[in-house]
Write an enzyme that holds these catalytic residues in place. Structure first.
Site, short mmCIF file in Angstrom:
data_model
loop_
_atom_site.label_atom_id
_atom_site.label_comp_id
_atom_site.label_asym_id
_atom_site.label_seq_id
_atom_site.Cartn_x
_atom_site.Cartn_y
_atom_site.Cartn_z
N HIS A 37 1.36 -7.12 -7.42
CA HIS A 37 0.56 -6.94 -8.65
C HIS A 37 0.80 -8.09 -9.62
CE1 HIS A 37 1.09 -2.50 -7.57
NE2 HIS A 37 -0.21 -2.59 -7.67
N SER A 188 2.83 0.14 -3.58
CA SER A 188 3.51 1.22 -4.30
C SER A 188 3.87 2.34 -3.34
CB SER A 188 2.59 1.76 -5.40
OG SER A 188 2.17 0.70 -6.24
P1 AMP Z 1 -3.19 -0.62 -6.93
O1 AMP Z 1 -2.25 -0.48 -8.06
O2 AMP Z 1 -2.62 -0.23 -5.61
O3 AMP Z 1 -4.54 0.02 -7.22
O4 AMP Z 1 -3.49 -2.18 -6.78
C1 AMP Z 1 -3.96 -2.92 -7.87
C2 AMP Z 1 -4.36 -4.29 -7.40
O5 AMP Z 1 -3.23 -4.94 -6.83
C3 AMP Z 1 -5.45 -4.26 -6.31
O6 AMP Z 1 -6.37 -5.32 -6.54
C4 AMP Z 1 -4.65 -4.47 -5.06
O7 AMP Z 1 -5.40 -5.05 -4.02
C5 AMP Z 1 -3.58 -5.41 -5.54
N1 AMP Z 1 -2.41 -5.39 -4.67
C6 AMP Z 1 -1.76 -4.31 -4.18
N2 AMP Z 1 -0.77 -4.68 -3.36
C7 AMP Z 1 -0.78 -6.03 -3.31
C8 AMP Z 1 0.00 -7.02 -2.61
N3 AMP Z 1 0.99 -6.68 -1.79
N4 AMP Z 1 -0.31 -8.33 -2.82
C9 AMP Z 1 -1.32 -8.69 -3.64
N5 AMP Z 1 -2.10 -7.80 -4.32
C10 AMP Z 1 -1.83 -6.49 -4.15
#
Ligand code: AMP
Length: 288
Positions: A37, A188
């Site tokens: 993130h 997460s």
């Molecule tokens: P989330 O909190 O899971 O909804 O993710 C929020 C943003 O972070 C989304 O655009 C995800 O694709 C991105 N994201 C989640 N995990 C990763 C990761 N390992 N590397 C890069 N971006 C990520």
């Protein structure tokens, strides 16, 4: 870093930036932030003068038997991480701020074609929930750029299509997947894994890389490559939802002329559902 909980406060801050001619990039998240993130915030800083992040665990993108209630919520640690990487504004609304009339809206965004395959087939309604809440968040923030992780590749395509079809005045930027040292994509949901399973989960990236390398040297029997990977996942104690090789542009099954591909996997291990993907460009000539 400023922190706001209401749309009115958020809009006032962004309006003042715009009045100064500053460009804004936006990174939506559900919190429980990790280095992946935070890498999006760093990317956003390169694209704009000011960066807005949101933390909102959106109820409408979770199915009835999914992990909405137990999704890890770590707001204060998240806020300090965001501040350290130079986020300017954190929008941390409650459910009633995002859905004042309740989460079941009469109007929803449904990106047909993309929302019913792969993760969309396993999680009915998930991508409609994502698209609808991101449409709202874009209307709240009004950013110039929207930064999304390639980790959620199908989500990235869904949101790119929504932005294009509905003419949201925003540039969508994909950012690479941050991984642990053994290859596991940061997520997460990795917190649901035991230490042993977390290590074991590195198999997903290992399989993706193996299939990528096979395609790079000219293998084109995608069904056989996928079947072998699925067999290995089963043998190693995973419960896979899918392992697929698709066209990168639209997730359609690849034709023989398609060169730009993406390998996608979703599998459950212990209490966690894990997803990952890897892009691969097929060679133009069959190898000899
Ligand atoms: P989330 O909190 O899971 O909804 O993710 C929020 C943003 O972070 C989304 O655009 C995800 O694709 C991105 N994201 C989640 N995990 C990763 C990761 N390992 N590397 C890069 N971006 C990520």
């Amino acid at each position: 870093m400023q922190r706001v909980t209401t749309v009115a406060e958020l809009r006032a801050v962004v309006r003042a930036w715009r009045a100064q001619g500053l460009r804004t990039a936006f990174v939506p998240t559900m919190g429980n932030l990790h280095a992946g993130h935070l890498s999006l915030i760093t990317r956003a800083r390169e694209l704009a003068d000011r960066v807005v992040a949101s933390i909102f665990v959106n109820p409408t993108q979770f199915g009835p038997n999914e992990d909405y209630e137990r999704y890890p919520r770590t707001l204060e640690a998240d806020a300090s991480g965001l501040a350290q990487v130079g986020c300017d504004l954190l929008f941390q609304p409650g459910v009633a701020e995002v859905y004042p009339d309740g989460p079941q809206l009469d109007t929803r965004v449904s990106v047909e074609g993309l929302n019913g395959v792969l993760c969309g087939a396993v999680r009915p309604g998930h991508f409609d929930g994502v698209a609808t809440v991101v449409a709202k968040l874009l209307n709240f923030v009004g950013p110039d750029a929207l930064v999304l992780g390639e980790k959620d590749y199908q989500q990235l395509l869904v949101l790119r299509r929504m932005v294009r079809d509905l003419a949201f005045p925003v540039e969508v930027v994909g950012a690479p997947t941050a991984r642990e040292a053994h290859g596991l994509a940061m997520s997460s949901r990795n917190q649901y894994l035991s230490a042993a399973d977390r290590h074991h989960a590195g198999l997903l990236f290992h399989l993706l890389r193996g299939v990528r390398d096979a395609i790079r040297i000219g293998q084109t029997d995608y069904a056989a490559l996928s079947a072998a990977a699925l067999g290995e996942l089963h043998a190693q104690g995973f419960v896979p939802d899918y392992f697929e090789i698709r066209r990168a542009a639209d997730l359609a099954p690849p034709e023989s002329s398609d060169l730009d591909l993406v390998i996608l996997v979703a599998a459950r291990l212990g209490g966690a559902r894990l997803i990952d993907n890897l892009r691969v460009v097929r060679p133009t000539l069959p190898s000899v």
